[in-house]
Write a protein that holds these residues in place. Structure first.
Motif, PDB file in Angstrom:
ATOM      1  N   LYS A  96       0.848  -1.186   0.000  1.00 17.58           N
ATOM      2  CA  LYS A  96       0.000   0.000   0.000  1.00 17.58           C
ATOM      3  C   LYS A  96       0.888   1.242   0.000  1.00 17.58           C
ATOM      4  O   LYS A  96       2.036   1.195   0.431  1.00 17.58           O
ATOM      5  N   ILE A  97       0.358   2.316  -0.510  1.00 13.36           N
ATOM      6  CA  ILE A  97       1.081   3.582  -0.508  1.00 13.36           C
ATOM      7  C   ILE A  97       0.960   4.185   0.876  1.00 13.36           C
ATOM      8  O   ILE A  97      -0.144   4.313   1.417  1.00 13.36           O
ATOM      9  N   THR A  98       2.097   4.564   1.455  1.00 10.08           N
ATOM     10  CA  THR A  98       2.075   5.130   2.802  1.00 10.08           C
ATOM     11  C   THR A  98       2.452   6.603   2.843  1.00 10.08           C
ATOM     12  O   THR A  98       2.127   7.284   3.807  1.00 10.08           O
ATOM     13  N   GLN A  99       3.149   7.083   1.806  1.00  5.08           N
ATOM     14  CA  GLN A  99       3.532   8.487   1.766  1.00  5.08           C
ATOM     15  C   GLN A  99       3.489   8.985   0.329  1.00  5.08           C
ATOM     16  O   GLN A  99       3.836   8.256  -0.594  1.00  5.08           O
TER      17      GLN A  99
ATOM     18  N   GLU B  86       1.366  15.183  11.242  1.00  2.00           N
ATOM     19  CA  GLU B  86       1.837  13.868  11.681  1.00  2.00           C
ATOM     20  C   GLU B  86       3.252  14.008  12.245  1.00  2.00           C
ATOM     21  O   GLU B  86       3.541  13.561  13.340  1.00  2.00           O
TER      22      GLU B  86
ATOM     23  N   SER C 297       5.098  16.115   7.566  1.00  2.00           N
ATOM     24  CA  SER C 297       4.089  15.228   6.987  1.00  2.00           C
ATOM     25  C   SER C 297       2.754  15.444   7.688  1.00  2.00           C
ATOM     26  O   SER C 297       2.698  15.714   8.888  1.00  2.00           O
TER      27      SER C 297
ATOM     28  N   LYS D 140      -1.620  14.166   7.769  1.00  2.00           N
ATOM     29  CA  LYS D 140      -2.571  13.086   7.488  1.00  2.00           C
ATOM     30  C   LYS D 140      -3.982  13.616   7.643  1.00  2.00           C
ATOM     31  O   LYS D 140      -4.212  14.569   8.375  1.00  2.00           O
TER      32      LYS D 140
ATOM     33  N   ASP E 263      -8.054   6.077  10.291  1.00  2.00           N
ATOM     34  CA  ASP E 263      -7.445   5.656   9.038  1.00  2.00           C
ATOM     35  C   ASP E 263      -7.408   6.837   8.088  1.00  2.00           C
ATOM     36  O   ASP E 263      -8.216   6.943   7.179  1.00  2.00           O
TER      37      ASP E 263
ATOM     38  N   GLY F  35      -5.365   7.477   5.874  1.00  2.00           N
ATOM     39  CA  GLY F  35      -4.732   7.182   4.597  1.00  2.00           C
ATOM     40  C   GLY F  35      -3.253   7.486   4.619  1.00  2.00           C
ATOM     41  O   GLY F  35      -2.621   7.564   5.674  1.00  2.00           O
ATOM     42  N   ALA F  36      -2.697   7.673   3.451  1.00  2.00           N
ATOM     43  CA  ALA F  36      -1.261   7.927   3.308  1.00  2.00           C
ATOM     44  C   ALA F  36      -0.906   9.298   3.870  1.00  2.00           C
ATOM     45  O   ALA F  36      -1.724  10.207   3.906  1.00  2.00           O
ATOM     46  N   SER F  37       0.347   9.432   4.282  1.00  2.00           N
ATOM     47  CA  SER F  37       0.866  10.723   4.727  1.00  2.00           C
ATOM     48  C   SER F  37       1.171  11.587   3.513  1.00  2.00           C
ATOM     49  O   SER F  37       1.650  11.097   2.495  1.00  2.00           O
TER      50      SER F  37
END
Length: 126
Positions: free
Chosen positions: A2-5, A29, A41, A43, A48, A50-52
């Motif tokens: 999964k995409i995290t950033q 974040e 960063s 969020k 949840d 999602g990505a940062s």
């Protein structure tokens, strides 16, 4: 996987932090300042989010690329929002609208806003 950033080039990290927290509604974040760099960063709120979204200072070739992308009218990033009420809340908090919500042939509705730090941002509704 999964995409995290996801990285977003900005021409002023402090102004970007204000825009994305106060106008869009994201939460900080990480905001770490090291020697010669800053890791910032954000969020979306909630368990949840999602990505940062990493707000990175644009310089040199990156700054030129950011300007080209903006001049071509391409959004740098897209947020999915729930409905017109969420769009209107973002507008009311100070977003400068470039394109009003418009139904797209590919499905959904998109609006474009100026993030004040060099980018066009898409607000998408499914």
């Amino acid at each position: 996987m999964k995409i995290t950033q996801a990285l977003l080039l900005v021409n002023d990290q402090d102004a970007a932090k204000r825009f994305y927290t106060e106008v869009v509604g994201l939460e900080v974040e990480t905001d770490y300042q090291g020697e010669g760099f800053r890791w910032l960063s954000l969020k979306a709120p909630g368990p949840d989010g999602g990505a940062s979204l990493v707000l990175s200072a644009a310089a040199g070739a990156a700054s030129a690329w950011q300007a080209e992308q903006r001049e071509s009218g391409l959004p740098a990033f897209s947020f999915t929002i729930a409905d017109d009420a969420e769009f209107e809340a973002i507008r009311a908090r100070g977003a400068r609208v470039i394109m009003e919500p418009t139904r797209q042939q590919y499905g959904g509705t998109d609006a474009l806003i100026d993030d004040t730090v060099g980018n066009i941002i898409c607000l998408h509704q499914d």
